[in-house]
Design an enzyme around this catalytic site. Structure first.
Site, PDB file in Angstrom:
ATOM      1  N   SER A 139       0.836  -1.189   0.000  1.00  0.00           N
ATOM      2  CA  SER A 139       0.000   0.000   0.000  1.00  0.00           C
ATOM      3  C   SER A 139       0.881   1.253   0.000  1.00  0.00           C
ATOM      4  O   SER A 139       1.816   1.370   0.785  1.00  0.00           O
ATOM      5  CB  SER A 139      -0.892  -0.017   1.227  1.00  0.00           C
ATOM      6  OG  SER A 139      -1.663   1.146   1.223  1.00  0.00           O
ATOM      7  N   GLY A 140       0.589   2.151  -0.925  1.00  0.00           N
ATOM      8  CA  GLY A 140       1.337   3.399  -0.990  1.00  0.00           C
ATOM      9  C   GLY A 140       2.594   3.312  -1.831  1.00  0.00           C
ATOM     10  O   GLY A 140       3.377   4.258  -1.914  1.00  0.00           O
ATOM     11  N   THR A 144      -1.475   2.355  -8.085  1.00  0.00           N
ATOM     12  CA  THR A 144      -2.564   3.024  -8.782  1.00  0.00           C
ATOM     13  C   THR A 144      -2.017   4.133  -9.681  1.00  0.00           C
ATOM     14  O   THR A 144      -2.480   4.308 -10.815  1.00  0.00           O
ATOM     15  CB  THR A 144      -3.573   3.572  -7.754  1.00  0.00           C
ATOM     16  OG1 THR A 144      -3.967   2.482  -6.929  1.00  0.00           O
ATOM     17  CG2 THR A 144      -4.777   4.160  -8.423  1.00  0.00           C
ATOM     18  N   ASN A 189      -1.205   5.290   3.112  1.00  0.00           N
ATOM     19  CA  ASN A 189      -1.439   5.968   1.833  1.00  0.00           C
ATOM     20  C   ASN A 189      -2.683   6.836   1.970  1.00  0.00           C
ATOM     21  O   ASN A 189      -3.722   6.372   2.393  1.00  0.00           O
ATOM     22  CB  ASN A 189      -1.638   4.893   0.736  1.00  0.00           C
ATOM     23  CG  ASN A 189      -1.808   5.510  -0.638  1.00  0.00           C
ATOM     24  OD1 ASN A 189      -1.841   6.730  -0.781  1.00  0.00           O
ATOM     25  ND2 ASN A 189      -1.918   4.657  -1.640  1.00  0.00           N
ATOM     26  N   SER A 192      -5.471   5.372  -0.546  1.00  0.00           N
ATOM     27  CA  SER A 192      -5.234   3.934  -0.672  1.00  0.00           C
ATOM     28  C   SER A 192      -6.431   3.241  -1.328  1.00  0.00           C
ATOM     29  O   SER A 192      -7.582   3.464  -0.957  1.00  0.00           O
ATOM     30  CB  SER A 192      -4.999   3.361   0.724  1.00  0.00           C
ATOM     31  OG  SER A 192      -4.708   2.005   0.613  1.00  0.00           O
ATOM     32  N   SER A 193      -6.115   2.437  -2.332  1.00  0.00           N
ATOM     33  CA  SER A 193      -7.198   1.676  -2.978  1.00  0.00           C
ATOM     34  C   SER A 193      -7.572   0.547  -2.047  1.00  0.00           C
ATOM     35  O   SER A 193      -6.730  -0.273  -1.701  1.00  0.00           O
ATOM     36  CB  SER A 193      -6.726   1.089  -4.317  1.00  0.00           C
ATOM     37  OG  SER A 193      -5.885   1.994  -4.973  1.00  0.00           O
ATOM     38  N   GLY A 417      -0.276  -5.793  -2.822  1.00  0.00           N
ATOM     39  CA  GLY A 417       0.839  -6.738  -2.731  1.00  0.00           C
ATOM     40  C   GLY A 417       0.772  -7.463  -1.408  1.00  0.00           C
ATOM     41  O   GLY A 417      -0.206  -7.332  -0.663  1.00  0.00           O
ATOM     42  N   GLU A 419       0.909  -8.447   2.245  1.00  0.00           N
ATOM     43  CA  GLU A 419       0.742  -7.612   3.439  1.00  0.00           C
ATOM     44  C   GLU A 419       1.189  -8.388   4.648  1.00  0.00           C
ATOM     45  O   GLU A 419       0.755  -9.518   4.878  1.00  0.00           O
ATOM     46  CB  GLU A 419      -0.723  -7.171   3.586  1.00  0.00           C
ATOM     47  CG  GLU A 419      -1.088  -6.076   2.597  1.00  0.00           C
ATOM     48  CD  GLU A 419      -2.414  -5.396   2.895  1.00  0.00           C
ATOM     49  OE1 GLU A 419      -3.155  -5.888   3.772  1.00  0.00           O
ATOM     50  OE2 GLU A 419      -2.703  -4.371   2.246  1.00  0.00           O
TER      51      GLU A 419
HETATM   52  N1  LIG Z   1       5.277   8.041  -9.906  1.00  0.00           N
HETATM   53  C1  LIG Z   1       4.909   8.818  -8.892  1.00  0.00           C
HETATM   54  N2  LIG Z   1       5.260  10.120  -8.888  1.00  0.00           N
HETATM   55  C2  LIG Z   1       4.894  10.923  -7.891  1.00  0.00           C
HETATM   56  N3  LIG Z   1       4.179  10.508  -6.813  1.00  0.00           N
HETATM   57  C3  LIG Z   1       3.800   9.218  -6.765  1.00  0.00           C
HETATM   58  C4  LIG Z   1       4.128   8.312  -7.809  1.00  0.00           C
HETATM   59  N4  LIG Z   1       3.644   7.126  -7.493  1.00  0.00           N
HETATM   60  C5  LIG Z   1       2.999   7.280  -6.298  1.00  0.00           C
HETATM   61  N5  LIG Z   1       3.087   8.540  -5.869  1.00  0.00           N
HETATM   62  C6  LIG Z   1       2.540   9.105  -4.607  1.00  0.00           C
HETATM   63  O1  LIG Z   1       2.299   8.053  -3.747  1.00  0.00           O
HETATM   64  C7  LIG Z   1       0.920   8.013  -3.378  1.00  0.00           C
HETATM   65  C8  LIG Z   1       0.473   6.591  -3.295  1.00  0.00           C
HETATM   66  O2  LIG Z   1       0.440   6.006  -4.543  1.00  0.00           O
HETATM   67  P1  LIG Z   1      -0.695   4.985  -4.976  1.00  0.00           P
HETATM   68  O3  LIG Z   1      -2.017   5.437  -4.532  1.00  0.00           O
HETATM   69  O4  LIG Z   1      -0.510   4.694  -6.379  1.00  0.00           O
HETATM   70  O5  LIG Z   1      -0.264   3.746  -4.139  1.00  0.00           O
HETATM   71  P2  LIG Z   1      -0.873   2.292  -4.230  1.00  0.00           P
HETATM   72  O6  LIG Z   1       0.271   1.383  -4.459  1.00  0.00           O
HETATM   73  O7  LIG Z   1      -1.974   2.261  -5.203  1.00  0.00           O
HETATM   74  O8  LIG Z   1      -1.366   2.081  -2.772  1.00  0.00           O
HETATM   75  P3  LIG Z   1      -2.660   1.286  -2.289  1.00  0.00           P
HETATM   76  O9  LIG Z   1      -2.315  -0.140  -2.352  1.00  0.00           O
HETATM   77  O10 LIG Z   1      -2.841   1.796  -0.947  1.00  0.00           O
HETATM   78  O11 LIG Z   1      -3.757   1.671  -3.217  1.00  0.00           O
HETATM   79  C9  LIG Z   1       0.205   8.768  -4.463  1.00  0.00           C
HETATM   80  O12 LIG Z   1      -0.972   9.349  -3.951  1.00  0.00           O
HETATM   81  C10 LIG Z   1       1.220   9.807  -4.833  1.00  0.00           C
HETATM   82  O13 LIG Z   1       1.162  10.900  -3.969  1.00  0.00           O
HETATM   83 MG   LIG Z   2      -3.904   2.061  -5.112  1.00  0.00          MG
END
Ligand SMILES: Nc1ncnc2c1ncn2[C@@H]1O[C@H](COP(=O)(O)OP(=O)(O)OP(=O)(O)O)[C@@H](O)[C@H]1O
Ligand SMILES: [Mg+2]
Length: 1063
Positions: A139-140, A144, A189, A192-193, A417, A419
């Site tokens: 997460s984070g 996404t 996050n 977070s999705s 992924g 956890e």
């Molecule tokens: N390539 C990137 N460039 C800039 N900031 C990023 C990038 N990737 C992620 N972030 C930052 O990290 C935060 C978390 O990313 P994201 O929501 O994609 O995580 P996630 O892997 O989908 O987490 P979750 O499993 O909780 O959904 C985003 O809101 C953004 O602020």
């Molecule tokens: Mg996500």
């Protein structure tokens, strides 16, 4: 030199290499190399397969850190992309950067999520292989975000294709909607999705997106009713409260403040509220794009609001100890109103439960705890079903308008992924199970891919040593004996099944398994940290301890029947349809949560297996959502449970590096003179030659059908280094070629310009020539006309011709003028010049004459004067005149002998002093009587004529001195020499007329007349007879003139003097 170049150099090897090259190379090259070295040390390798020490996790993390510190967040393991969340906006997603990845192979540009997207897109469009992009990470970590970048890239990549705008908009706008309803702020996050997502993008034959389809997994519905402190509920609750206008708020009976509602007590900071309001507008916009109508929107918001109200429903304990909702409880009323169900029934169904037992229907009241459970279960159920409805609604909107048999898809999987929390429950179990399945798929696909590639390339398969997690998958999902089977058994069996009994069964069945660890079998040390209600699974990514509490409850996922049927009667179309789906009449137990999940997971695996996968593995660099912080321990943990080391090992098991012959040859061809600058033969032969030149060890490489396989990175680095050194030489050559090309371009430009100028000049010259010719033709024509009419009067037509004719004539004339005064010829002239010609002729002749005259000597002049005089006197009068012309007049006709005599005479007193002799000649005198000839000399002075007797030849004896002014002379008109001098009587000595024959008669008379100026003393007679006087004027004899051939003067028989004149 760009980073990508620098990145492919090996540090240690380079050091030694540079040392070797130092001697050979000039300082400048060394400079370049050291520069490269610095960079390489700083930015690491862009593909982990090039990591020399590929078994070392430290080296792996070191490489990641180096790159992260340089803002290089992407790195490959072969074709797997590792992405480290930068937690800041990097300028790497610009339009310009996007274009950099169009149609590029991985090694042609720095690693990037766009490279993955482009590769997938190209394989789909050009090779018709369906694709999926699997994004995983904790997460984070940025899953996404990565999935959105893929989507954005595809949108940009297909920009040029027609008719895709609305589809692309819908695909892109599906994200804010799903995020509003499915994402929440968590500790890890802010966005977070809280569900797993698999999205298919459907493309038509052209490669234009034409639709999409979304599958969702395991929405974390427990979040609806409770969140950890510091976390929030799903965004939509806050967004609705912050963003809905007053009308909507009133309609939904909302108070606008989340802290009022039990389910949303954690409100977050103030600025979050503004953001929520802003997001709400974005959500509304997205709904419009997705074509969710106003009525539907209202239904959706009613559901969200009803959940909020539901959370606030309070139970009181009645006297029997059961739960009761007070009649005036507004919350339950609001829920009933919003969901359009009967309020009393709602209250009843939340506080009691109908149980059917052996045909009897029994209504059992619930205690407060049970009621709360029922309420929360309803809230979760409504929200979850509504979320599934939303996904279905999105799918109907994203579905292609027409059925397309030629379509193909790219799938994007954005799923949690591994956890591992301090306390792991049913959810973590599901998630980790999912990750085991995905790892299994990864192994199968990667190994399959690898094996297939070896087969394709005709290279012997070398078995790869790797951990196959199929045992763990089996442990979890095997029929009858797997964890899922045991859990379901416990849930479904009659009797008092509890979480503890479930754990008991697990341990009973699985205790011997290598990947299952029970509390009982743990060593003492671990037993201290592990609870008795826990079991541990040794996942491929590491050990995870799960607490069994609530496993059964969560797996059963029960909603009381009364509530279900009440919801099915809802006037809210969405709720009604969601709950109607359930087979309320069926007695059969619905599938447990884990079985549902297992089935959907297997379904997903099936979908993914049919496609060609690409992987994006996301890593979170720190726990604080901070940029530029790289926590080695945290990363190491993720590297482990993402299985990246394992991944690298598999990838490196055979050959570290492979590249198509074309690409390899293209990059390194400069290293052999046989392949530089262009190799004409097949690329494979070229590579073979290169390999020989580079002295590769037999074991270090293999030549496949289309690719070269290199076993160790070192071999590649040696080649790359040699290339880097050579590049300088090549750069010079390229530079010179480029300059040449540039010059030539300039030259061609100039030439083209010169040609244009030339063209115009030629045109101008041609036009001028044409004009001149035309003029010339006109002139010629006018000349011809002039020529034709040259003899006519001057007209405008022939004026020119005549003018020129005149000039020419004059010029010609000037060269042909007669030079002799006697030359009477004269060049011809044009008709119009005749007058001038004549005049000129005259002038010329005058000129010649004058010239002649001026050139004459006095003698000649005299001579001419005499001749002219002679002409005047005799021309046409005396026949002998013409014959006198030719001969020069002389003043002295005496022989030298006579001349002596004369001189003597002239010296004598008989010659009066002062008299000037003008003519002397011999003559014959004929007597007046008898005409006897007597020799005489004649001298003429300016005054008198002397007749001298010359017969004695000793002296001259003066016979007569006849003053010239007294004389008269008669001559015939014939050709003879006769002169009759008539002497006047007063001259005392006169003896009558004197008859004399003078040879040069005309000469003598002319000279004398010239002096005397008395031409009239001469008389020319044309009679046949002439009488002459004797003494004293008496008529004497007669002179007869006849013609004959023989000139003669003699006495005729008649007694007359006969003069025979020649004709
Ligand atoms: N390539 C990137 N460039 C800039 N900031 C990023 C990038 N990737 C992620 N972030 C930052 O990290 C935060 C978390 O990313 P994201 O929501 O994609 O995580 P996630 O892997 O989908 O987490 P979750 O499993 O909780 O959904 C985003 O809101 C953004 O602020
Ligand atoms: Mg996500």
């Amino acid at each position: 030199m760009g980073f990508s170049d620098v990145e492919s150099l090996d540090y240690h090897w380079l050091l030694s290499r540079i040392e070797k090259q130092r001697v050979l190379r000039a300082v400048s090259v060394q400079g370049v190399m050291e520069h490269a070295l610095q960079h390489r040390e700083r930015v690491g390798v862009q593909d982990f397969v090039l990591l020399e020490d590929f078994r070392s996790e430290a080296a792996f993390i070191d490489n990641l850190r180096k790159r992260f510190n340089e803002n290089l967040i992407y790195t490959y393991i072969g074709n797997v992309l590792i992405s480290v969340n930068p937690y800041k906006n990097l300028p790497i997603y610009t339009e310009e950067k996007t274009k950099l990845y169009y149609k590029k192979a991985f090694f042609e540009a720095p690693p990037h999520v766009f490279a993955i997207a482009d590769n997938a897109y190209r394989s789909l469009v050009y090779e018709h292989r369906e694709q999926c992009i699997l994004i995983s990470g904790e997460s984070g970590s940025g899953k996404t975000e990565a999935s959105k970048k893929v989507l954005e890239y595809i949108a940009a990549r297909t920009n040029h294709l027609r008719n895709v705008e609305t589809v692309k908009d819908k695909l892109l706008q599906s994200n804010p909607l799903l995020e509003a309803f499915g994402n929440a702020k968590t500790h890890r996050n802010d966005n977070s999705s809280r569900f797993g997502k698999y999205m298919d993008i459907q493309f038509n034959y052209e490669g234009a997106p034409e639709g999409g389809h979304i599958l969702n997994y395991l929405l974390e519905k427990s979040r609806v009713v409770s969140q950890m402190s510091g976390e929030r509920n799903f965004h939509i609750f806050y967004q609705l409260l912050a963003g809905a206008d007053q009308d909507l708020q009133r309609h939904l009976r909302l108070q606008g403040r989340p802290e009022v509602y039990k389910y949303t007590t954690d409100v977050g900071p103030m600025n979050q509220k503004m953001n929520d309001a802003q997001q709400f507008r974005i959500v509304q916009e997205a709904m419009k794009v997705i074509e969710i109508g106003e009525a539907e929107q209202r239904d959706m918001f009613e559901i969200v609001a009803s959940v909020l109200h539901l959370g606030n429903v309070k139970f009181v304990q009645n006297d029997k100890g059961y739960a009761e909702i007070l009649n005036h409880d507004a919350n339950s009323g609001n829920v009933a109103d919003l969901l359009r169900v009967d309020a009393i029934k709602l209250r009843e169904s939340l506080t009691s439960r109908t149980i059917e037992a052996r045909g009897d229907v029994v209504n059992t009241p619930l205690d407060i705890e049970q009621a709360q459970y029922a309420r929360d279960a309803l809230a979760k159920a409504i929200y979850e079903k509504h979320f599934s409805w939303l996904v279905a609604r999105l799918n109907s909107s994203l579905a292609p308008k027409e059925k397309d048999n030629w379509s193909s898809v790219i799938g994007i999987l954005d799923i949690y992924g591994f956890e591992i929390f301090p306390k792991n429950s049913f959810e973590q179990f599901c998630i980790n199970y999912c990750n085991e399945k995905l790892q299994q798929l990864f192994i199968q696909l990667t190994l399959k891919q690898e094996q297939e590639e070896y087969l394709r390339e005709g290279i012997e398969w070398e078995p790869v040593e790797y951990f196959n997690n199929i045992v763990i998958c089996d442990l979890i999902e095997a029929r009858h004996r797997g964890i899922i089977a045991i859990l379901d058994d416990e849930c479904l069996r009659p009797g008092d099944a509890t979480d503890a009994s479930f754990l008991e069964k697990l341990t009973q069945h699985l205790d011997g398994h290598k990947h299952y660890k029970s509390h009982r079998k743990m060593d003492i040390r671990t037993q201290k940290t592990m609870g008795r209600d826990e079991f541990c699974l040794v996942h491929y990514a590491g050990e995870v301890t799960y607490n069994v509490s609530t496993f059964l409850e969560k797996n059963n996922d029960l909603l009381f029947r009364d509530i279900q049927s009440l919801m099915a009667s809802s006037g809210n179309a969405i709720v009604g349809s969601c709950f109607k789906d359930l087979n309320l009449t069926s007695k059969k137990r619905p599938e447990t949560a884990i079985t549902q999940f297992k089935n959907s997971l297997n379904e997903l695996i099936k979908i993914l297996s049919s496609k060609e996968p690409s992987y994006i593995r996301c890593i979170k660099p720190n726990d604080f959502k901070q940029p530029m912080q790289f926590d080695d321990k945290l990363v190491s943990h993720q590297v482990k449970y993402l299985g990246l080391m394992e991944n690298l090992r598999v990838r490196r098991a055979g050959f570290a590096y492979r590249r198509t012959y074309d690409a390899f040859l293209e990059r390194y061809k400069c290293l052999s003179s046989e392949t530089w600058p262009n190799y004409q033969g097949p690329a494979r032969m070229g590579v073979q030659k290169l390999v020989e030149v580079l002295n590769y060890d037999r074991e270090d490489y293999r030549l496949g059908n289309t690719k070269i396989f290199i076993r160790f990175p070192k071999t590649l680095f040696e080649t790359e280094d040699a290339y880097q050194i050579k590049k300088n030489d090549i750069a010079t050559i390229i530079q010179s070629r480029w300059r040449g090309y540039w010059q030539r371009k300039q030259y061609l430009k100039m030439r083209a310009a010169a040609i244009v100028i030339q063209k115009w000049v030629r045109r101008f010259l041609a036009q001028r020539l044409r004009d001149r010719r035309r003029k010339a033709a006109d002139v010629i024509r006018s000349f011809i006309k002039g020529f034709i009419t040259r003899n006519g009067p001057e007209t405008p037509e022939n004026r020119r011709f005549l003018g020129i004719a005149k000039v020419h004539w004059l010029k010609r004339l000037s060269t042909r003028l007669p030079t002799k005064v006697l030359d009477l010829t004269w060049p011809p002239c044009p008709a119009t010049c005749q007058e001038a010609s004549r005049e000129l002729h005259r002038l010329h002749r005058a000129h010649l004459s004058r010239k002649y005259r001026l050139a004459l000597s006095p003698q000649d002049k005299k001579q001419f004067e005499l001749k002219v005089l002679a002409e005047k006197m005799f021309k046409g009068k005396k026949n002998s005149y013409p014959s006198s012309i030719a001969e020069r007049f002389l003043e002295d006709r005496l022989t030298s002998e006579h001349q002596v005599l004369r001189n003597t005479f002239m010296a004598s007193p008989s010659w009066p002093t002062g008299e000037q002799l003008i003519y002397s000649c011999e003559a014959v005198k004929y007597d007046r009587r008898g005409y006897k000839p007597r020799e005489r000399a004649l001298l003429a002075s300016d005054r008198a004529l002397y007749v001298l007797d010359a017969a004695a030849r000793k002296t001259y004896k003066l016979k007569h001195r006849l003053p010239l002014d007294k004389l008269r002379v008669v001559v015939t008109n014939e050709t003879d020499s006769l002169v009759l001098i008539k002497i006047p009587q007063e001259l005392k000595k006169d003896k009558g007329d004197l008859i004399i024959s003078v040879t040069h008669l005309i000469e003598a008379l002319t000279i004398v007349t010239d002096y005397s100026k008395k031409p009239d003393i001469i008389e020319i007679v044309d009679t046949r007879t002439i009488a002459h006087n004797l003494v004293n004027g008496k008529q004497g004899g007669t002179i007869e003139v006849t013609k004959g051939t023989q000139p003669a003067i003699q006495r005729a028989k008649s007694g007359n003097l006969l003069v025979v004149a020649t004709p």
